[in-house]
Design a protein around this motif. Structure first.
Motif, PDB file in Angstrom:
ATOM      1  N   VAL A  14      11.091 -18.087  -3.963  1.00  0.00           N
ATOM      2  CA  VAL A  14      11.488 -16.938  -4.710  1.00  0.00           C
ATOM      3  C   VAL A  14      10.273 -16.319  -5.317  1.00  0.00           C
ATOM      4  O   VAL A  14      10.540 -15.214  -5.905  1.00  0.00           O
ATOM      5  CB  VAL A  14      12.848 -17.327  -5.636  1.00  0.00           C
ATOM      6  CG1 VAL A  14      14.004 -17.523  -4.994  1.00  0.00           C
ATOM      7  CG2 VAL A  14      12.209 -18.312  -6.701  1.00  0.00           C
ATOM      8  N   MET A  15       9.152 -17.013  -5.357  1.00  0.00           N
ATOM      9  CA  MET A  15       8.072 -16.507  -5.772  1.00  0.00           C
ATOM     10  C   MET A  15       7.386 -15.117  -4.937  1.00  0.00           C
ATOM     11  O   MET A  15       7.151 -15.395  -3.942  1.00  0.00           O
ATOM     12  CB  MET A  15       6.806 -17.159  -5.975  1.00  0.00           C
ATOM     13  CG  MET A  15       7.404 -18.418  -7.055  1.00  0.00           C
ATOM     14  SD  MET A  15       7.846 -17.852  -8.649  1.00  0.00           S
ATOM     15  CE  MET A  15       8.566 -19.367  -9.367  1.00  0.00           C
ATOM     16  N   PRO A  16       7.366 -14.109  -5.730  1.00  0.00           N
ATOM     17  CA  PRO A  16       6.803 -12.878  -5.007  1.00  0.00           C
ATOM     18  C   PRO A  16       5.504 -13.080  -4.454  1.00  0.00           C
ATOM     19  O   PRO A  16       4.595 -13.461  -4.781  1.00  0.00           O
ATOM     20  CB  PRO A  16       6.703 -11.817  -5.990  1.00  0.00           C
ATOM     21  CG  PRO A  16       6.713 -12.675  -7.144  1.00  0.00           C
ATOM     22  CD  PRO A  16       7.268 -13.798  -7.232  1.00  0.00           C
ATOM     23  N   LEU A  17       5.480 -12.546  -3.052  1.00  0.00           N
ATOM     24  CA  LEU A  17       4.280 -12.580  -2.179  1.00  0.00           C
ATOM     25  C   LEU A  17       4.247 -11.120  -1.419  1.00  0.00           C
ATOM     26  O   LEU A  17       5.091 -10.681  -0.952  1.00  0.00           O
ATOM     27  CB  LEU A  17       3.976 -13.426  -1.313  1.00  0.00           C
ATOM     28  CG  LEU A  17       2.582 -13.559  -0.295  1.00  0.00           C
ATOM     29  CD1 LEU A  17       1.372 -13.760  -1.288  1.00  0.00           C
ATOM     30  CD2 LEU A  17       2.682 -14.805   0.577  1.00  0.00           C
ATOM     31  N   GLU A  18       3.147 -10.323  -1.384  1.00  0.00           N
ATOM     32  CA  GLU A  18       2.972  -8.853  -1.122  1.00  0.00           C
ATOM     33  C   GLU A  18       1.767  -8.860  -0.197  1.00  0.00           C
ATOM     34  O   GLU A  18       0.806  -9.340  -0.336  1.00  0.00           O
ATOM     35  CB  GLU A  18       3.188  -7.850  -2.245  1.00  0.00           C
ATOM     36  CG  GLU A  18       4.186  -8.008  -3.118  1.00  0.00           C
ATOM     37  CD  GLU A  18       5.442  -7.739  -2.632  1.00  0.00           C
ATOM     38  OE1 GLU A  18       5.498  -6.803  -1.492  1.00  0.00           O
ATOM     39  OE2 GLU A  18       6.463  -7.957  -3.506  1.00  0.00           O
ATOM     40  N   PHE A  19       2.133  -7.801   0.973  1.00  0.00           N
ATOM     41  CA  PHE A  19       0.999  -7.427   1.826  1.00  0.00           C
ATOM     42  C   PHE A  19       0.961  -5.832   1.718  1.00  0.00           C
ATOM     43  O   PHE A  19       2.183  -5.237   1.865  1.00  0.00           O
ATOM     44  CB  PHE A  19       1.236  -7.852   3.078  1.00  0.00           C
ATOM     45  CG  PHE A  19       0.759  -9.303   3.364  1.00  0.00           C
ATOM     46  CD1 PHE A  19      -0.469  -9.803   3.355  1.00  0.00           C
ATOM     47  CD2 PHE A  19       1.870 -10.155   3.201  1.00  0.00           C
ATOM     48  CE1 PHE A  19      -0.528 -11.155   3.507  1.00  0.00           C
ATOM     49  CE2 PHE A  19       1.816 -11.483   3.285  1.00  0.00           C
ATOM     50  CZ  PHE A  19       0.415 -12.119   3.238  1.00  0.00           C
ATOM     51  N   GLU A  20      -0.171  -5.268   1.726  1.00  0.00           N
ATOM     52  CA  GLU A  20      -0.187  -3.936   1.671  1.00  0.00           C
ATOM     53  C   GLU A  20      -0.867  -3.270   3.067  1.00  0.00           C
ATOM     54  O   GLU A  20      -1.973  -3.859   3.202  1.00  0.00           O
ATOM     55  CB  GLU A  20      -0.800  -3.024   0.678  1.00  0.00           C
ATOM     56  CG  GLU A  20      -0.761  -1.525   0.649  1.00  0.00           C
ATOM     57  CD  GLU A  20      -1.322  -0.711  -0.387  1.00  0.00           C
ATOM     58  OE1 GLU A  20      -0.708  -0.121  -1.158  1.00  0.00           O
ATOM     59  OE2 GLU A  20      -2.525  -0.951  -0.617  1.00  0.00           O
ATOM     60  N   VAL A  21      -0.049  -2.696   3.930  1.00  0.00           N
ATOM     61  CA  VAL A  21      -0.922  -2.057   5.283  1.00  0.00           C
ATOM     62  C   VAL A  21      -1.346  -0.576   5.155  1.00  0.00           C
ATOM     63  O   VAL A  21      -0.700   0.105   4.572  1.00  0.00           O
ATOM     64  CB  VAL A  21       0.036  -2.116   6.394  1.00  0.00           C
ATOM     65  CG1 VAL A  21      -0.515  -1.698   7.856  1.00  0.00           C
ATOM     66  CG2 VAL A  21       0.470  -3.588   6.689  1.00  0.00           C
ATOM     67  N   ASP A  22      -2.597  -0.453   5.555  1.00  0.00           N
ATOM     68  CA  ASP A  22      -3.108   0.859   5.265  1.00  0.00           C
ATOM     69  C   ASP A  22      -3.576   1.565   6.731  1.00  0.00           C
ATOM     70  O   ASP A  22      -4.731   0.700   7.285  1.00  0.00           O
ATOM     71  CB  ASP A  22      -4.373   0.928   4.373  1.00  0.00           C
ATOM     72  CG  ASP A  22      -4.836   2.322   3.927  1.00  0.00           C
ATOM     73  OD1 ASP A  22      -4.396   3.341   4.564  1.00  0.00           O
ATOM     74  OD2 ASP A  22      -5.686   2.426   3.180  1.00  0.00           O
ATOM     75  N   THR A  23      -2.983   2.559   7.205  1.00  0.00           N
ATOM     76  CA  THR A  23      -3.126   2.873   8.618  1.00  0.00           C
ATOM     77  C   THR A  23      -4.398   4.021   8.337  1.00  0.00           C
ATOM     78  O   THR A  23      -4.818   4.315   9.554  1.00  0.00           O
ATOM     79  CB  THR A  23      -2.130   3.505   9.258  1.00  0.00           C
ATOM     80  OG1 THR A  23      -1.510   4.731   8.409  1.00  0.00           O
ATOM     81  CG2 THR A  23      -0.764   2.694   9.095  1.00  0.00           C
ATOM     82  N   HIS A  24      -4.608   4.308   7.342  1.00  0.00           N
ATOM     83  CA  HIS A  24      -5.824   5.431   7.113  1.00  0.00           C
ATOM     84  C   HIS A  24      -5.373   6.581   7.631  1.00  0.00           C
ATOM     85  O   HIS A  24      -6.334   7.616   7.743  1.00  0.00           O
ATOM     86  CB  HIS A  24      -6.955   4.767   7.542  1.00  0.00           C
ATOM     87  CG  HIS A  24      -7.612   3.585   6.866  1.00  0.00           C
ATOM     88  ND1 HIS A  24      -8.110   3.558   5.670  1.00  0.00           N
ATOM     89  CD2 HIS A  24      -7.546   2.349   7.336  1.00  0.00           C
ATOM     90  CE1 HIS A  24      -8.415   2.492   5.202  1.00  0.00           C
ATOM     91  NE2 HIS A  24      -8.237   1.831   6.000  1.00  0.00           N
ATOM     92  N   LYS A  25      -4.061   6.908   7.871  1.00  0.00           N
ATOM     93  CA  LYS A  25      -3.797   8.477   8.406  1.00  0.00           C
ATOM     94  C   LYS A  25      -2.494   8.585   8.106  1.00  0.00           C
ATOM     95  O   LYS A  25      -1.360   7.829   7.895  1.00  0.00           O
ATOM     96  CB  LYS A  25      -3.648   8.385  10.096  1.00  0.00           C
ATOM     97  CG  LYS A  25      -5.140   8.156  10.794  1.00  0.00           C
ATOM     98  CD  LYS A  25      -5.088   8.281  12.268  1.00  0.00           C
ATOM     99  CE  LYS A  25      -6.171   8.055  12.747  1.00  0.00           C
ATOM    100  NZ  LYS A  25      -6.307   8.037  14.209  1.00  0.00           N
ATOM    101  N   LYS A  26      -2.174   9.767   7.695  1.00  0.00           N
ATOM    102  CA  LYS A  26      -0.782  10.403   7.283  1.00  0.00           C
ATOM    103  C   LYS A  26       0.252  10.262   8.265  1.00  0.00           C
ATOM    104  O   LYS A  26      -0.273  10.521   9.441  1.00  0.00           O
ATOM    105  CB  LYS A  26      -1.031  11.779   7.001  1.00  0.00           C
ATOM    106  CG  LYS A  26      -1.795  11.980   5.523  1.00  0.00           C
ATOM    107  CD  LYS A  26      -1.433  13.486   5.056  1.00  0.00           C
ATOM    108  CE  LYS A  26      -2.316  13.649   3.811  1.00  0.00           C
ATOM    109  NZ  LYS A  26      -2.184  15.036   3.197  1.00  0.00           N
ATOM    110  N   LYS A  27       1.101   9.699   8.148  1.00  0.00           N
ATOM    111  CA  LYS A  27       2.436   9.344   9.054  1.00  0.00           C
ATOM    112  C   LYS A  27       1.856   8.184  10.006  1.00  0.00           C
ATOM    113  O   LYS A  27       2.524   8.168  11.108  1.00  0.00           O
ATOM    114  CB  LYS A  27       2.758  10.733   9.694  1.00  0.00           C
ATOM    115  CG  LYS A  27       3.410  11.612   8.696  1.00  0.00           C
ATOM    116  CD  LYS A  27       4.097  12.737   9.255  1.00  0.00           C
ATOM    117  CE  LYS A  27       4.744  13.741   8.221  1.00  0.00           C
ATOM    118  NZ  LYS A  27       5.363  14.834   8.849  1.00  0.00           N
ATOM    119  N   GLY A  28       0.852   7.726   9.812  1.00  0.00           N
ATOM    120  CA  GLY A  28       0.291   6.802  10.692  1.00  0.00           C
ATOM    121  C   GLY A  28       1.176   5.392  10.883  1.00  0.00           C
ATOM    122  O   GLY A  28       1.313   4.610  11.777  1.00  0.00           O
TER     123      GLY A  28
END
Length: 815
Positions: A453-467
């Motif tokens: 139950v410990m939180p782990l996160e990833f952030e994905v950046d497409t570098h484009k709007k609506k990518g």
């Protein structure tokens, strides 16, 4: 200076007591406003790039550590009566102030397509309480077909289920949190009593709330216990209640000042600052012990109570101040870090160590100069036979068995080196709680049924709007999520991809085999329908309610959220570096997208490593500061070496004990070495000051000076060590692993320092100090020492008239 200070304290003792009383009342008034901190994650610098990134992540997507989960594994929950009780519990918890929402089996939504309005409709599966068992079983079959919930709310393997409560961050970080938690737990216990279904609790809000309550209770418990055990120790030493009551008043006043200073400095009580009141008791009592033992010693020698008390202040004032300074070094180095929890701990402890010095140096002389002089029976402790024999044995070892001392020291250091090689650096999110605690038992339940139950996160950046809405990008995210699902330590991830899969399943009338990403022909319709959709339960746009937590407003960045077992910093580091990050790089290489892990768990792990490295640097700084104190006192680099070598041996042996007893290196154990160096350094200064004085008095004859030093300075050093040993031993009864380790290792260090400073250090002096140039430098601060009460000092002629005036002026004593 110290002579004038002694006369000032005696002359204005009643006024000074009144001033201390006024300050104490003010501090007590401030102390009533002290608060507990509800953020135990102050372990990474605010300027750290990962911390800055995490704060930006939370601004975009919201908190990651605000979910409290209540789990159960009991098939009877799906019996009609118990299920309806679960529904009532869910509704009740949702109404608690501070709870933003509750998700449970009884409140699940189903998504269906609305072709006419080009949207999806989300409606509760249980529109009303089921009236028959058959109806309930039918609706549960619908629940089990929704792939989205598998592994999230319902374990597909064991059938365990949970309630997920989203907490309001404003309540999580305030004093209202405990009231919210009490309400939640109260209603949950009522459910248990009615249904006989065992509930389990986890999540950072619950863990932090539990730790906060324990910190508050332990702070009170250990402060009282420290006063009790040190009081008993004083009674055994001095055999008079006055030597117990008034030192306890001294440390009691200091504790009030300590808590008041926390408020005045704008801090709150946390896991470390919660230890300070009891540590202050333990450290403050030796000041009183030292003053009283010297007072008794000189009263027996002079027979004059006022002269004895004046000599105590005059002779030992500077040395005691320097001893307190050395002790403070072990704490003040933390104030040079940019880690909030260490900075606060170091600053508050340092301020109050000096406060304890001031209070004891006013109250003890002021009070005991007005009390009757000690009786012969009360002075018997000065000639305690066991202590005398022990010091004679030390003297024999130093003068006649030095090779054996050195061999023993080398063997112990070599053995300690083996122990040090066994030390592991590892910590857990709930590390400080005992393995058999209910928190750890419940955590094991969730790790068994939901992988953690410990939180782990990833952030994905497409570098484009609506990518994010390009199918090829979604497929890469999906590929990465499929890999994450194969890791046994991780729960199934939730992301924009998960919602799109659920929408595709809904588009095909809930058929589980269509829980997948839409293809090119389906994508535009599903995305458009999802944007137009509203929840039948809330009337709010699903896009605004759900998707904004997993995609930013531009459609450029996405969040992948999952839970992880509390596998420890070492295993987490291995998992990330050898499995997740290599696969992450392989999948997203050449896509134009970036992906980065973040979250409370990642920051916690990094924070532990950061603190350990910081404490290592602080230890070197502490060595430098202790050396500087010795240099200022003695104006001799050789003396600095004599002081630091035995203390280095003490720390090495203490570290060896850690290795042999499998005590892991983590923030709570790493700080022990810095504190121990400051406290142990007192004994070195003690002994060296007396040695230098004796060298000046007996013509630089080293062996004679060492013998006298051991017989006289050794008494107060052993007394002080015993008080500190007994005081720190109480922490071994703590429920927190780090606090328990503090007690055990500090106690071990205090035992070892008697070997280092009463045997090894004198042996080094006899071997390497040949008496040349040992007259104390005229520029050195130390010219007098507490044990040096010689008639040639002319105290009796120097100040008797002034002492008479001081005592007569106060109006309550005449000589």
């Amino acid at each position: 200076m110290w002579e004038q200070l002694a006369l000032f304290i005696i002359r204005f003792r009643l006024s000074l007591i009144a001033v201390l009383a006024v300050i104490t009342v003010f501090m007590a008034w401030q102390a009533k406003d002290v608060e507990m901190t509800y953020d135990f994650a102050q372990v990474v610098s605010e300027k750290d790039p990962d911390m800055v990134y995490f704060k930006q992540f939370k601004k975009r997507f919201g908190e990651d550590g605000n979910v409290l989960v209540i789990g159960m594994q009991d098939s009877s929950v799906y019996k009609l009566g118990n299920f309806n009780e679960l529904r009532i519990l869910t509704d009740t918890l949702a109404k608690i102030e501070g709870v933003n929402g509750v998700l449970s089996v009884s409140k699940l939504l189903s998504i269906s397509k609305d072709t006419a309005n080009n949207s999806f409709a989300a409606a509760p599966i249980f529109k009303a309480p089921p009236r028959t068992q058959r109806e309930l079983d039918s609706l549960m079959r619908v629940v089990n077909q929704v792939e989205f919930y598998k592994g999230q709310l319902i374990s597909p393997v064991t059938g365990a289920t949970l309630l997920a409560l989203t907490m309001d961050p404003k309540y999580l970080n305030s004093s209202k949190r405990q009231a919210v938690m009490n309400n939640i737990l109260g209603f949950a216990k009522q459910f248990e009593q009615k249904t006989k279904i065992k509930l389990h609790y986890a999540g950072l809000p619950y863990v932090r709330s539990t730790m906060t309550s324990k910190v508050a209770s332990e702070m009170k418990f250990f402060t009282m216990l420290a006063m009790l055990v040190t009081g008993i120790t004083l009674l055994v030493f001095f055999r008079t209640w006055s030597a117990v009551v008034f030192p306890l008043i001294v440390v009691g006043v200091t504790v009030i000042w300590c808590i008041g200073s926390i408020v005045l400095l704008g801090f709150k009580i946390n896991l470390l600052t919660g230890l300070i009141p009891s540590i202050i008791v333990v450290i403050g009592i030796p000041n009183c012990t030292y003053l009283l033992s010297r007072y008794h010693y000189d009263y027996r020698k002079s027979g004059n109570q006022m002269l004895a008390m004046t000599r105590v202040i005059r002779k030992i004032g500077l040395v005691t101040l320097m001893n307190n300074t050395t002790t403070a070094v072990g704490f003040i180095v933390f104030a040079f870090t940019d880690i909030a929890i260490l900075y606060q701990f170091g600053l508050v402890a340092t301020v109050n160590i000096f406060a304890a010095f001031v209070i004891s140096f006013i109250l003890i002389p002021a009070v005991f100069s007005m009390l009757p002089p000690p009786t012969p029976k009360q002075l018997e402790h000065l000639d305690a036979a066991p202590l005398t024999k022990l010091l004679e044995f030390f003297d024999h070892l130093v003068l006649h068995r030095r090779p054996s001392v050195y061999v023993a020291a080398l063997v112990l250091v070599a053995g300690a080196a083996i122990g040090i090689s066994r030390i592991e650096s590892v910590s857990y999110m709930v590390d400080d709680l005992p393995k058999k605690s209910s928190v750890n038992a419940d955590l094991a339940f969730f790790e068994s049924h939901f992988n953690g139950v410990m939180p782990l996160e990833f952030e994905v950046d497409t570098h484009k709007k609506k990518g994010l809405f390009k199918l090829k990008n979604l497929e890469k995210i999906d590929q990465f999520e499929k890999f994450l699902r194969t890791q046994p330590e991780l729960s199934p991830p939730v992301s924009l991809v998960t919602f799109l899969k659920a929408s595709t399943q809904a588009f095909y009338n809930g058929d589980p085999k269509f829980f997948r990403l839409p293809d090119n022909s389906e994508k535009n319709f599903i995305l458009s329908a999802l944007a137009n959709s509203k929840s039948a339960a809330t009337g709010a746009g699903m896009n605004s309610k759900l998707l904004r937590s997993f995609a930013d407003s531009t459609g450029q960045k996405a969040r992948i959220s999952l839970k992880i077992a509390d596998i420890g910093s070492q295993n987490l580091d291995t998992l990330m570096s050898t499995k997740i990050i290599p696969e992450m790089n392989r999948i997203f290489k050449g896509t134009g997208m970036d992906i980065r892990p973040t979250g409370t768990t990642i920051l916690f792990t990094k924070g532990n490593e950061y603190i350990i490295h910081t404490l290592r640097d602080s230890l070197f700084l502490a060595f430098g500061l202790v050396g500087l104190v010795v240099l200022v006192l003695f104006r001799s680099f050789k003396t600095v070496l004599f002081a630091l070598i035995p203390n280095a041996v003490t720390l090495i042996l203490t570290a060896g004990i850690m290795g042999y007893f499998n005590i892991a290196l983590k923030p709570s154990t790493a700080l022990i070495f810095v504190i121990a160096l400051g406290i142990d350094g007192d004994n070195s200064i003690h002994l060296l000051a007396k040695f230098r004085q004796e060298m000046a008095l007996n013509g630089n004859r080293v062996r004679e000076a060492v013998s006298v030093t051991l017989s006289e300075a050794g008494t107060s050093m052993i007394y002080t060590s015993i008080v500190l040993f007994v005081g720190f031993s109480i922490f071994a009864f703590s429920e927190f692993g780090g606090t328990k380790a503090l007690g055990l290792l500090m106690s071990a260090s205090l035992l070892i320092t008697n070997f280092s400073n009463l045997i090894l250090l004198p042996a080094l002096l006899v071997t390497f100090d040949h008496g040349k140039g040992n007259t104390i430098d005229g520029n050195a601060l130390i010219r007098h020492y507490d044990e040096s009460y010689h008639e040639e000092d002319d105290d009796a002629d120097l100040n008797l008239k002034q002492m008479h005036k001081a005592a007569d002026y106060s109006g309550d004593y005449t000589i």
